[in-house]
Design a protein around this motif. Structure first.
Motif, PDB file in Angstrom:
ATOM      1  N   VAL A  99      40.099  36.690  50.437  1.00 19.47           N
ATOM      2  CA  VAL A  99      39.546  36.661  49.083  1.00 19.47           C
ATOM      3  C   VAL A  99      39.889  37.961  48.355  1.00 19.47           C
ATOM      4  O   VAL A  99      40.257  37.950  47.174  1.00 19.47           O
ATOM      5  N   VAL A 100      39.781  39.086  49.062  1.00 20.30           N
ATOM      6  CA  VAL A 100      40.112  40.387  48.455  1.00 20.30           C
ATOM      7  C   VAL A 100      41.531  40.377  47.906  1.00 20.30           C
ATOM      8  O   VAL A 100      41.776  40.737  46.750  1.00 20.30           O
ATOM      9  N   VAL A 101      42.478  39.950  48.734  1.00 24.96           N
ATOM     10  CA  VAL A 101      43.882  39.996  48.321  1.00 24.96           C
ATOM     11  C   VAL A 101      44.135  39.089  47.118  1.00 24.96           C
ATOM     12  O   VAL A 101      44.788  39.486  46.144  1.00 24.96           O
ATOM     13  N   CYS A 102      43.583  37.881  47.149  1.00 24.86           N
ATOM     14  CA  CYS A 102      43.801  36.951  46.029  1.00 24.86           C
ATOM     15  C   CYS A 102      43.144  37.474  44.752  1.00 24.86           C
ATOM     16  O   CYS A 102      43.751  37.469  43.676  1.00 24.86           O
ATOM     17  N   ALA A 103      41.888  37.916  44.868  1.00 21.66           N
ATOM     18  CA  ALA A 103      41.174  38.402  43.682  1.00 21.66           C
ATOM     19  C   ALA A 103      41.863  39.635  43.111  1.00 21.66           C
ATOM     20  O   ALA A 103      41.997  39.791  41.888  1.00 21.66           O
ATOM     21  N   TYR A 104      42.324  40.505  44.006  1.00 20.46           N
ATOM     22  CA  TYR A 104      43.035  41.706  43.555  1.00 20.46           C
ATOM     23  C   TYR A 104      44.298  41.339  42.779  1.00 20.46           C
ATOM     24  O   TYR A 104      44.577  41.889  41.718  1.00 20.46           O
ATOM     25  N   GLU A 105      45.057  40.398  43.292  1.00 21.77           N
ATOM     26  CA  GLU A 105      46.306  40.032  42.627  1.00 21.77           C
ATOM     27  C   GLU A 105      46.036  39.397  41.260  1.00 21.77           C
ATOM     28  O   GLU A 105      46.766  39.642  40.307  1.00 21.77           O
ATOM     29  N   LEU A 106      44.987  38.578  41.182  1.00 25.56           N
ATOM     30  CA  LEU A 106      44.672  37.970  39.885  1.00 25.56           C
ATOM     31  C   LEU A 106      44.313  39.056  38.886  1.00 25.56           C
ATOM     32  O   LEU A 106      44.705  39.018  37.727  1.00 25.56           O
ATOM     33  N   LEU A 135      35.142  50.411  51.938  1.00 24.32           N
ATOM     34  CA  LEU A 135      36.223  51.132  52.614  1.00 24.32           C
ATOM     35  C   LEU A 135      37.311  50.189  53.124  1.00 24.32           C
ATOM     36  O   LEU A 135      38.501  50.360  52.832  1.00 24.32           O
ATOM     37  N   ALA A 136      36.898  49.181  53.881  1.00 27.93           N
ATOM     38  CA  ALA A 136      37.886  48.293  54.493  1.00 27.93           C
ATOM     39  C   ALA A 136      38.655  47.511  53.425  1.00 27.93           C
ATOM     40  O   ALA A 136      39.852  47.258  53.565  1.00 27.93           O
ATOM     41  N   GLN A 137      37.977  47.131  52.349  1.00 30.14           N
ATOM     42  CA  GLN A 137      38.651  46.378  51.292  1.00 30.14           C
ATOM     43  C   GLN A 137      39.707  47.231  50.595  1.00 30.14           C
ATOM     44  O   GLN A 137      40.756  46.725  50.193  1.00 30.14           O
ATOM     45  N   SER A 138      39.434  48.519  50.471  1.00 32.16           N
ATOM     46  CA  SER A 138      40.432  49.417  49.888  1.00 32.16           C
ATOM     47  C   SER A 138      41.662  49.507  50.790  1.00 32.16           C
ATOM     48  O   SER A 138      42.798  49.514  50.313  1.00 32.16           O
ATOM     49  N   VAL A 139      41.423  49.566  52.094  1.00 31.45           N
ATOM     50  CA  VAL A 139      42.542  49.586  53.032  1.00 31.45           C
ATOM     51  C   VAL A 139      43.330  48.278  52.941  1.00 31.45           C
ATOM     52  O   VAL A 139      44.564  48.274  52.952  1.00 31.45           O
ATOM     53  N   VAL A 140      42.615  47.157  52.831  1.00 32.49           N
ATOM     54  CA  VAL A 140      43.274  45.853  52.710  1.00 32.49           C
ATOM     55  C   VAL A 140      44.235  45.847  51.522  1.00 32.49           C
ATOM     56  O   VAL A 140      45.408  45.471  51.645  1.00 32.49           O
ATOM     57  N   ARG A 152      31.441  40.711  46.807  1.00 33.71           N
ATOM     58  CA  ARG A 152      31.741  42.081  46.386  1.00 33.71           C
ATOM     59  C   ARG A 152      33.177  42.192  45.879  1.00 33.71           C
ATOM     60  O   ARG A 152      33.450  42.844  44.862  1.00 33.71           O
ATOM     61  N   ALA A 153      34.096  41.559  46.579  1.00 30.03           N
ATOM     62  CA  ALA A 153      35.493  41.574  46.127  1.00 30.03           C
ATOM     63  C   ALA A 153      35.617  40.899  44.766  1.00 30.03           C
ATOM     64  O   ALA A 153      36.325  41.389  43.874  1.00 30.03           O
ATOM     65  N   MET A 154      34.905  39.787  44.578  1.00 31.97           N
ATOM     66  CA  MET A 154      34.956  39.091  43.289  1.00 31.97           C
ATOM     67  C   MET A 154      34.489  40.008  42.168  1.00 31.97           C
ATOM     68  O   MET A 154      35.129  40.115  41.122  1.00 31.97           O
ATOM     69  N   LYS A 155      33.347  40.661  42.401  1.00 31.41           N
ATOM     70  CA  LYS A 155      32.772  41.549  41.389  1.00 31.41           C
ATOM     71  C   LYS A 155      33.759  42.650  40.998  1.00 31.41           C
ATOM     72  O   LYS A 155      33.925  42.988  39.826  1.00 31.41           O
ATOM     73  N   ASN A 156      34.436  43.198  42.004  1.00 32.64           N
ATOM     74  CA  ASN A 156      35.388  44.267  41.741  1.00 32.64           C
ATOM     75  C   ASN A 156      36.554  43.802  40.885  1.00 32.64           C
ATOM     76  O   ASN A 156      37.140  44.590  40.157  1.00 32.64           O
ATOM     77  N   PHE A 157      36.890  42.537  41.016  1.00 33.59           N
ATOM     78  CA  PHE A 157      38.081  42.059  40.328  1.00 33.59           C
ATOM     79  C   PHE A 157      37.743  41.031  39.255  1.00 33.59           C
ATOM     80  O   PHE A 157      38.545  40.144  38.927  1.00 33.59           O
TER      81      PHE A 157
END
Lengths: 259, 259
Positions: A154-161, B150-155, A28-33
């Motif tokens: 994964v969220v943090v890395c994908a977000y930063e990219l 929700l949690a990913q947004s907080v992250v 899900r994080a990948m898809k978002n980013f």
């Protein structure tokens, strides 16, 4: 001269993930980013995984297209650059980047290079032998005595990219670490590099280089690590294999290998 | 002159969260990035929540100290600045910030201001009436047709605040949006602002300002939103209440309120 345009989106490699929920949340994080290339090495609970599908919520396509591998070398065979997310400091000499620095490094890297980010199992993280294969480490800055879970990393890395792609990023120090290859000599794939490792280690075994079995894993890790750090090209890998062959050729017990 | 030193760590307000897992994951993200003030408005499954404790894994202290509120005004009574995380565009005129811009804004804000970031329920997000109470919106940049959980947004928000604290951030455009108050006239708390809202709306009801019940919620939302946007000080709130009282005083049916 080589293009410095859009960097190809990196693959995300989850190494021996334990919980399907985390695989789904990572998807899900990948898809978002804007990432889609999910690779999973030996998932503990097998595959497909119903919990991964449930948690993916909107990223079912990422889950459906995910590729499953029995081991890490297979998962990274076609990649050129590998970064290992790790919370612990390692004794291996590798450049360590924050996710933001990683975004800058990928932005200024050659778009023709296939990059992968790998994340270890929830409980234990990556093995040293796995980290040794990485060109760089990813350290996510956190408060002391804390640890992110797998999906959150994964969220943090994908977000930063993604954020780094949205705003022009200046080159970072890592571009110095990754010297550009010539157009007719592309960077070696990890498969080519793996071939060199195996060739070298086979010859070292034959020659009795490793005095004891106990010392062998540590020495192999260091060898792989330093060869990875060299950012070898395809031709350089071939040259080194020639060097290994040449050195081994005159020894007692030598037999010309196929490649 | 006021200090621009370390910004006090913002509170995280989860508004009507549905899943205990997400509350726990949010707590874990907070712990990793140096936040501790968790406030929960009307959690769907009650409190305490076993799944929240399980998912917190290392952040049990954040869960144990979390404060539970029956409604949003109670949760934000002591705060001065409120930011609403929202994926949808809103018709309300509010400054919209990325998490990185938010980090910059908080970094350059007065440390004496208590700030809160609020996040809506998993399925529906925040209500417009809730967003109207915010000084600014947080938009996390994502790929089209995606949504973070929700949690990913907080992250992502907590990570950016932490990363922004680690490196000196330049002031951003939001500092213009938040004019510094004089030392003897601090910014109004959300409780003071809420008192003004209620006072004003009571008088408007008495005076028949809202022609129909149907139009009332929309008009109230817009009034609250524009009064919030003014970044009022304590004294200004008192002055405005004086204005409301003064205007209403001569009307038929007026009775002097207690405050």
């Amino acid at each position: 001269m080589r293009n410095k345009t859009v960097t190809s989106a990196p693959a995300i490699i989850l190494v021996r993930p334990q919980l399907g929920e985390n695989i789904g949340a990572a998807a899900r994080a990948m898809k978002n980013f804007g990432l889609s290339d999910l690779r999973i090495v030996a998932p503990r609970d097998g595959w497909p995984n119903e919990k991964a599908e449930t948690m993916a919520a909107g990223a079912e396509d990422i889950i459906a297209q995910a590729r499953i591998y029995p081991d890490l070398p297979a998962a990274l065979a076609d990649t050129h650059r590998l970064y290992a997310a790790t919370a612990r400091r390692r004794e291996l000499r590798k450049p360590a980047l924050t996710p933001r620095e990683l975004a800058g490094a990928l932005h200024s890297a050659d778009a023709a290079l296939k990059t992968a980010l790998m994340f270890g199992p929830e409980r234990s993280g990556l093995e040293n032998d796995e980290v040794a294969l990485a060109d760089g480490l990813i350290h996510i800055p956190t408060a002391p005595f804390s640890s992110l879970n797998l999906a959150q990393s994964v969220v943090v890395c994908a977000y930063e990219l993604w954020a780094g792609q949205q705003e022009a990023q200046p080159d970072t120090s890592l571009s110095a670490h990754t010297p550009p290859a010539a157009p007719d000599d592309p960077p070696a794939t990890k498969e080519e590099l793996g071939g060199l490792f195996e060739h070298l280690e086979r010859e070292l075994d034959t020659g009795g280089y490793f005095r004891t079995e106990g010392i062998r894993p540590h020495m192999i890790r260091n060898l792989r690590s330093l060869l990875t750090r060299a950012s070898l090209t395809s031709l350089e890998v071939q040259s080194l294999r020639g060097v290994v062959r040449s050195l081994a050729e005159g020894r007692p017990g030598f037999s010309r290998p196929d490649s």
